[in-house]
Design an enzyme around this catalytic site. Structure first.
Site, mmCIF file in Angstrom:
data_model
loop_
_atom_site.group_PDB
_atom_site.id
_atom_site.type_symbol
_atom_site.label_atom_id
_atom_site.label_comp_id
_atom_site.label_asym_id
_atom_site.label_seq_id
_atom_site.Cartn_x
_atom_site.Cartn_y
_atom_site.Cartn_z
ATOM 1 N N SER A 132 0.828 -1.211 0.000
ATOM 2 C CA SER A 132 0.000 0.000 0.000
ATOM 3 C C SER A 132 0.860 1.259 0.000
ATOM 4 C CB SER A 132 -0.973 -0.002 1.176
ATOM 5 O OG SER A 132 -0.300 0.071 2.412
ATOM 6 N N GLN A 165 -1.192 7.426 7.841
ATOM 7 C CA GLN A 165 -0.197 8.515 7.839
ATOM 8 C C GLN A 165 1.043 8.139 7.034
ATOM 9 O OE1 GLN A 165 -0.757 11.618 8.877
ATOM 10 N NE2 GLN A 165 -2.799 10.777 9.145
ATOM 11 N N GLU A 166 1.393 6.844 7.023
ATOM 12 C CA GLU A 166 2.518 6.407 6.177
ATOM 13 C C GLU A 166 2.255 6.799 4.728
ATOM 14 O OE1 GLU A 166 3.814 2.312 6.756
ATOM 15 O OE2 GLU A 166 3.088 2.349 8.805
ATOM 16 N N LEU A 221 20.135 -1.234 11.735
ATOM 17 C CA LEU A 221 18.695 -1.330 11.451
ATOM 18 C C LEU A 221 17.910 -0.162 12.065
ATOM 19 C CD1 LEU A 221 16.719 -3.410 10.119
ATOM 20 C CD2 LEU A 221 16.319 -4.285 12.435
ATOM 21 N N ASN A 224 13.673 4.088 3.842
ATOM 22 C CA ASN A 224 12.757 3.105 4.428
ATOM 23 C C ASN A 224 11.676 3.846 5.195
ATOM 24 O OD1 ASN A 224 11.873 0.484 5.342
ATOM 25 N ND2 ASN A 224 12.837 0.908 7.317
ATOM 26 N N HIS A 254 9.398 3.241 8.696
ATOM 27 C CA HIS A 254 9.312 2.390 9.877
ATOM 28 C C HIS A 254 8.083 2.825 10.682
ATOM 29 C CE1 HIS A 254 10.712 -0.283 12.994
ATOM 30 N NE2 HIS A 254 10.465 0.670 13.869
HETATM 31 C C1 GRF Z 1 4.056 -0.728 6.847
HETATM 32 O O1 GRF Z 1 3.439 -0.554 8.089
HETATM 33 C C2 GRF Z 1 5.506 -0.434 6.997
HETATM 34 O O2 GRF Z 1 5.783 0.613 7.853
HETATM 35 C C3 GRF Z 1 5.998 -1.730 7.552
HETATM 36 O O3 GRF Z 1 5.292 -2.720 6.854
HETATM 37 C C4 GRF Z 1 4.053 -2.182 6.435
HETATM 38 C C5 GRF Z 1 3.974 -2.338 4.948
HETATM 39 O O4 GRF Z 1 2.703 -2.108 4.444
HETATM 40 N N1 GRF Z 1 7.413 -1.829 7.488
HETATM 41 P P1 GRF Z 1 2.477 -2.067 2.871
HETATM 42 O O5 GRF Z 1 3.085 -3.321 2.269
HETATM 43 O O6 GRF Z 1 3.133 -0.817 2.342
HETATM 44 O O7 GRF Z 1 0.989 -2.050 2.698
#
Ligand code: GRF
Length: 194
Positions: free
Chosen positions: A14, A178-179, A149, A112, A114
């Site tokens: 996503s 929010q990501e 990491l 990345n 996180h």
């Molecule tokens: C996200 O929460 C990311 O922060 C974590 O894994 C999840 C990945 O979600 N590392 P997607 O594959 O982008 O939907």
């Protein structure tokens, strides 16, 4: 000049989809040659691959289990990435720890996301650990990847409240929304500076 983005995923993708959409929706991104050139996965079953293919983006699967060592997998992965002339390599739910040699090779162009407010809660189970610690706020962090990491320089963050009754799942969903805001923003901003 082209500024190719190569995105690595292992699952739903996503965040990858949010970056693809943002790169296409922002006219200025196109004018700067910014585009998602390829989506690579270590799992054939990664749901995000279907979205990328529908969007006409090149995809490739490198199954880590088919390689004799972490070094051998990372060397093959690096070759697959370099074929797309990347200005930026984006880890988006890519669930493999990368070797120092790989990180060094892409130093300064590897990012990345996180799901915690770094430097708190590096590693796994971030949402449950934030709840267990009694945090009133949680969030997500976009950072440059360095050999250690979840520790590289922070590029962007977003904060969400931890609400009474939250489970790891409800908190994860609030953070993930929010990501999808900050990761495209940080990726495009980072590329504009290059
Ligand atoms: C996200 O929460 C990311 O922060 C974590 O894994 C999840 C990945 O979600 N590392 P997607 O594959 O982008 O939907």
């Amino acid at each position: 000049m082209s500024k190719n983005i190569v995105i690595l995923i292992s699952g739903g993708g996503s965040n990858m989809a949010a970056i693809v959409r943002a790169a296409r929706q922002q006219d200025w991104a196109g004018r700067h040659g910014i585009r998602v050139a390829a989506v690579l996965s270590n799992r054939e079953a990664a749901a995000g691959l279907a979205f990328a293919r529908e969007q006409g983006i090149a995809t490739e699967v490198l199954d880590h289990k088919a390689y004799p060592s972490r070094e051998a997998f990372d060397a093959a992965l690096a070759q697959a990435i370099i074929a797309h002339d990347p200005a930026l390599v984006v880890l988006a739910g890519f669930m493999r720890i990368l070797t120092p040699a790989f990180v060094e090779r892409f130093a300064g162009r590897l990012v990345n996301i996180h799901p915690s407010l770094l430097p708190a809660f590096t590693g796994l189970d971030t949402h449950q650990r934030a709840i267990d610690a009694g945090c009133r706020f949680a969030g997500c962090t976009v950072h440059e990847v360095t050999a250690e990491l979840d520790v590289g320089p922070i590029l962007d963050q977003a904060v969400v409240p931890v609400l009474p009754g939250d489970t790891a799942q409800t908190l994860a969903a609030r953070v993930l929304a929010q990501e999808h805001v900050i990761y495209p923003r940080a990726v495009l901003a980072h590329l504009l500076q290059k």
